[in-house]
Design an enzyme around this catalytic site. Structure first.
Site, short mmCIF file in Angstrom:
data_model
loop_
_atom_site.label_atom_id
_atom_site.label_comp_id
_atom_site.label_asym_id
_atom_site.label_seq_id
_atom_site.Cartn_x
_atom_site.Cartn_y
_atom_site.Cartn_z
CB ILE A 7 10.69 -2.67 -2.39
CG1 ILE A 7 10.23 -2.25 -2.73
CG2 ILE A 7 12.16 -3.02 -2.88
CD1 ILE A 7 10.00 -0.63 -1.60
CG ASP B 228 -8.23 -2.26 -0.72
OD1 ASP B 228 -7.16 -2.12 -1.37
OD2 ASP B 228 -8.58 -2.90 -0.16
#
Length: 1014
Positions: free
Chosen positions: A694, A829
């Protein structure tokens, strides 16, 4: 007589007065309690779920959240209502309160010790909330407590010894918190305790715990999953005569199982799996009430005791992944309640008891990787409930039981590497729920049926003796992902119907007797990764339609009779073999390198411009002298000798690797779990196929894996068939270190890590709605997700209420990392692609590969390099490489700007970002309403969107000290509906002026003339 009548009259009057007084007091208490309940409703900001709490309603005892005794409120239950305020401090004004249940909400803060004022409290459930800090050392003030549940929260430190003073306690649940201190010996004083759950913590044992705990002689349920409280199971466990359920799983326990354990007559559940227990299983078993036993993943030896065959109530029996030997006692096969039987990966031998399944509704029968011989029991699916049959890697023989052909419930058939023979029962091919049909390396005969179960995904019948043609009905196999039929006696042509399988990723038909040509209409194989037709009798030209196949990586057409030129093939192929055919012409230039030096051998008509392919050099014109020819012949001979030697070495290496892999299928994988799991590493590894991918990127590949009994999980694979580089390895270790030590509802849950010498896997909870950026910035197709049974467009699904819900969720996760973790954690992040959304659009912070722990709050740490994504990087981080919690605040501010404007973080020109764009508009005095996302902007949400936009601007201030903390930002979002004064009102648009920070010693306001907070 008159005096007597007067006395009677007086008595009646007194009784009437007493009753009137009592009724008056009762009515007064009723009114007072009703007022308290209305205050609670108002305190919770009049939520819609309490709309039936009305001032005029005098019968509050009829409200479902309220329980009463003799007309007085004794219980209040507000469960799973997303309450994000603390429990009301005046709740104990309900003087007769005995039950308080606020479980499964979003309540923040520390333990509410004002509940001490509820002097009659017997039942307290605050589980599944956001509590932090330690449990108070004076909790024994609640001396009447019988039930205490504080599980699934963020409590830390020690469990206070004062818990041992709660003498009336019957139930104590503290599982899945962040306790990392000592478990007090005083818990042994809870003489009335019946249930104790301490699972999923990092508690340390007290010095005398192994002696004191046996004083809990009324204890019925004892869970200590992943607690590591002691090294061995004390022999004195046999003194806990009332014990019914025991879970000591995954605690690194060593030593032997005490012989006294299975003598406890009330024992019904024993979970000791995932330890390092050794020795033999106690042979004497008197616990006749046992229903569930799991001793798997230990180092137990010896035989399975005969006494297990006496347990008439036994339903779950798991002894897998040990070193047990000998035969399965015949009596176990006759147990009347047995549902789940697992003994795979042992050294068991002999024949299987023939009565298995005849007397019980068997659902799972897993005996793989042993040394069993003989036939399968005939009645495994006698009651029609068998789901999983896993018997691979044994020496079982004979035909499969005919009754399996009528087993409509079967989902997994894994019978490979045995000596089964004969025909497959006809009904088994079409079993309606069958997903995995894996029968390779047996001696089955017969033909492939025209009709196959529509649910089959993996169909592997390789290395058998099947014959006949591939039926044209193969076109109906629409869910087949892998069709593997290598090394059989299949004949005839490859039917064009085979090209109609849209999900096919692997097609292996090598080593058969197939003839004819490859169908030319193969363009629908968009998912095909591997095609192997080696060693057949195929001829004709290799169709040019092979080249456009977008996913093809491996192609083997060797040892056939193909002719014509080599078609133009994609250079992305990682494995190509066209050897031993009749191909002619020149090899395409993209394959003229050493990576394909064995791909074109034994094709006399082929030539190449370079000798590295070990085939004839193409004619170069005038340079054909005998001297050159002789030199080239000598070089060719030497090259061929070297190539053959190299090929022999490679083949020998592959054979050795294959043998080692066959001997120990999944043992090279090591699993470390951080949650309670119902699957093993083999369940994960065996399900990682190309079809399940995915996502992919520099970090590796992400798979979506369906695990039986657990649902979907997400698996991030670091590296592949090579040793990972240092950056990826450090990222992997950082993510494991951080996510294994923290738990929060808004942080993605790391279930386990799995690794071997080549690869590293991280297994997470699966997030149905993927990442925020795909929804927010239209990177997801409307047809790719279904919500509540219907497909909805992205901007409808992500309306403003969902966006503010997401913002709050992210803020709660980051606030927990910055303020409640010790030491604090900086993510480094934070961005929309790292915010994952579950099926209800609840946000969870993910991808901790760059995260770092600080020495202490506010401490600056210096990184060697700047990492992150443009648009989200705080300016001080770029300039100095120093990090603090404030760089996450900056990134969070960018996300708020994305949520309110709908624009991406890199919006602007090549030198600017969304944050700079927003500040520029603020400095110019732009109308904020004109900057907001028109797709979700409605008048009812205008003020709130402006409010959040301003908070985003503040969070992206250039000066770190001018940014709010995450705790302050979270408070702003939670209070965004309230109206406060904004300090000096500036003309920044038509939005209502609202405050952005309240929980601070100073007032914050936007400084339009600069880029800081005043």
């Amino acid at each position: 007589m008159k005096e007597v009548r007067l006395s009677c009259f007086t008595l009646v009057a007194l009784i009437i007065m007493f009753l009137n007084h009592a009724n008056s007091e009762s009515q007064l208490l009723h009114d007072q309690e009703h007022q308290v309940l209305m205050r609670i409703k108002h305190y919770l900001q009049d939520p819609s779920f309490l709309s039936h709490w009305t001032p005029s309603n005098s019968s509050h005892c009829s409200w479902p959240e309220i329980s009463c005794t003799n007309g007085s409120v004794t219980g209040i239950t507000l469960v799973n209502l997303n309450i994000n305020q603390t429990v009301p401090s005046f709740i104990c004004d309900l003087k007769n309160l005995t039950l308080v249940d606020f479980s499964n909400n979003s309540i923040p803060g520390v333990f509410p010790n004002y509940l001490y004022n509820c002097s009659k409290l017997e039942y307290l459930n605050l589980s599944m909330n956001y509590y932090v800090g330690e449990i108070p050392h004076d909790i024994d003030t609640l001396s009447s407590l019988k039930y205490l549940n504080l599980s699934y929260s963020n409590f830390t430190g020690d469990i206070p010894s004062s818990v041992g003073n709660l003498k009336e306690l019957r139930f104590l649940a503290l599982q899945d918190c962040l306790f990392n201190g000592t478990l007090p010996d005083e818990i042994g004083n809870l003489s009335n305790l019946e249930t104790l759950d301490l699972s999923s913590n990092e508690l340390l044992p007290p010095s005398r715990f192994s002696l004191s705990w046996t004083k809990l002689n009324k204890l019925k349920v004892f869970y200590m999953f992943e607690c590591n409280l002691f090294d061995e199971i004390p022999e004195r466990i046999g003194e806990m005569v009332a014990l019914e359920k025991l879970d000591l799983s995954q605690n690194n326990l060593t030593g032997e199982i005490p012989s006294s354990l299975f003598l406890l007559k009330n024992l019904s559940v024993v979970y000791l799996w995932g330890n390092k227990l050794s020795g033999e299983i106690p042979s004497k078993i008197e616990a006749s009430n046992l229903t569930n036993i799991s001793l798997s993943k230990n180092m137990l030896t010896g035989k399975i005791p005969e006494d297990f065959g006496k347990l008439q109530m036994l339903m779950e029996f798991k002894l897998n992944m040990n070193n047990l030997s000998g035969e399965i006692p015949q009596s176990i096969g006759s147990l009347p309640s047995l549902v789940d039987f697992r003994v795979f990966m042992n050294n068991l031998s002999g024949t299987l008891p023939p009565q298995f399944g005849r007397n019980s509704k068997l659902q799972s029968f897993q005996i793989s990787s042993n040394n069993f011989i003989g036939m399968l029991p005939e009645n495994l699916c006698y009651y029609g409930e068998l789901l999983t049959l896993t018997v691979y890697e044994n020496s079982l023989n004979g035909e499969l039981p005919e009754s399996l052909g009528n087993c409509s419930t079967l989902q997994n058939l894994k019978i490979w590497s045995n000596e089964f023979s004969g025909n497959i029962p006809s009904g088994l091919w079409k079993s309606p729920n069958l997903v995995n049909f894996i029968a390779h390396h047996n001696r089955f005969t017969g033909e492939i049926p025209d009709e196959l179960s529509p649910s089959i995904s993996l169909f592997d019948i390789s290395y058998n003796q099947f014959s006949g043609r591939i039926p044209p009905g193969v076109s109906s196999w629409t869910n087949v992902v892998e069709f593997i039929a290598s090394k059989n006696y299949l004949n005839g042509t490859i039917p064009h119907e085979l090209t109609e399988l849209p999900k096919l990723t692997k097609l292996l038909l090598d080593q058969n007797n197939l003839t004819g040509t490859i169908p030319s209409d193969i363009a629908s194989w968009n998912s095909l990764v591997t095609l192997n037709l080696r060693h057949n009798h195929l001829y004709g030209q290799i169709p040019d339609s092979i080249d456009p196949l977008p996913a093809l990586l491996e192609l083997d057409l060797s040892e056939n009779q193909f002719s014509g030129h080599v078609p133009s093939l994609s250079s992305r192929l990682t494995n190509l073999n066209l050897s031993s055919n009749h191909l002619t012409g020149k090899v395409p230039s993209e394959f003229q390198n050493s990576a394909f030096d064995t791909s074109f051998l034994d094709n006399p008509g082929l030539c190449a411009d370079t000798p590295v392919l070990n085939i004839t050099l193409c004619n170069s014109g005038s340079q054909n002298s005998s001297k050159d020819s002789s030199s080239w012949s000598l070089a060719l001979i030497i090259g061929l000798v070297l190539a053959v030697s190299l090929l022999a070495i490679v083949v020998l290496f592959l054979v050795i690797r294959f043998i080692r892999k066959r001997k120990k299928v999944d043992n090279s994988w090591k699993l470390t779990s951080f949650q309670r799991l119902s699957f093993t590493e083999s369940d994960i590894v065996s399900s990682m196929t190309e079809h399940n991918i995915i996502g992919s990127g520099g970090y590796g590949t992400v798979y979506r894996v369906n695990v039986n009994g657990f649902g979907f999980v997400a698996v991030k694979k670091i590296s592949g068939n090579r040793k990972p580089d240092r950056k990826l390895e450090n990222s992997f270790l950082s993510e494991v270190k951080i996510l294994s030590s923290i738990r929060h509802i808004n942080i993605v849950k790391l279930l386990c890590c799995i690794h071997n010498d080549d690869s590293m896997l991280l297994v997470y909870e699966y997030m149905e709605h993927r990442s925020l950026d795909k929804w927010l910035h239209k990177k997801i197709k409307p047809s790719s997700l279904s919500i509540s049974g219907s497909v909805q467009h992205h901007h409808v699904a992500l309306n403003w209420p969902k966006r503010i819900q997401i913002a709050i969720g992210v803020a709660q996760g980051l606030s927990y990392m910055h303020h409640d973790c010790s030491p604090p954690i900086v993510h480094r992040d934070v961005k929309t692609s790292n915010i994952l959304l579950d099926y209800q659009f609840n946000a969870k912070v993910a991808d901790f590969g760059l995260a770092r722990m600080l020495i202490k709050p506010g401490e600056l740490a210096t990184m060697s390099t700047v990492v992150g994504s443009f648009g989200y990087l705080a300016p001080e981080y770029i300039q100095t490489t120093k990090v603090s919690e404030k760089i996450d605040v900056f990134s969070f501010g960018v996300i708020l700007l994305e949520l309110t404007t709908g624009k991406e973080a890199n919006y602007g020109d090549e030198h600017s970002s969304l944050a700079e764009w927003a500040w520029k508009h603020i400095q110019l005095g732009s109308n904020i309403e004109e900057l907001l996302d028109k797709e979700v902007m409605e008048p009812i949400y205008m003020d709130e969107m402006c409010h959040v936009f301003k908070l985003g601007v503040m969070c992206t201030s250039k000066l770190p000290d001018s940014r709010p903390t995450m705790k302050e930002a979270l408070q702003v979002l939670l209070q965004s509906g309230e109206s406060y004064s904004f300090g000096e009102r500036n003309s920044v648009g038509q939005c209502d002026a609202v405050p952005l920070l309240r929980n601070s010693k100073r007032e914050h306001k936007l400084d339009i003339d600069g880029d800081k907070l005043a």
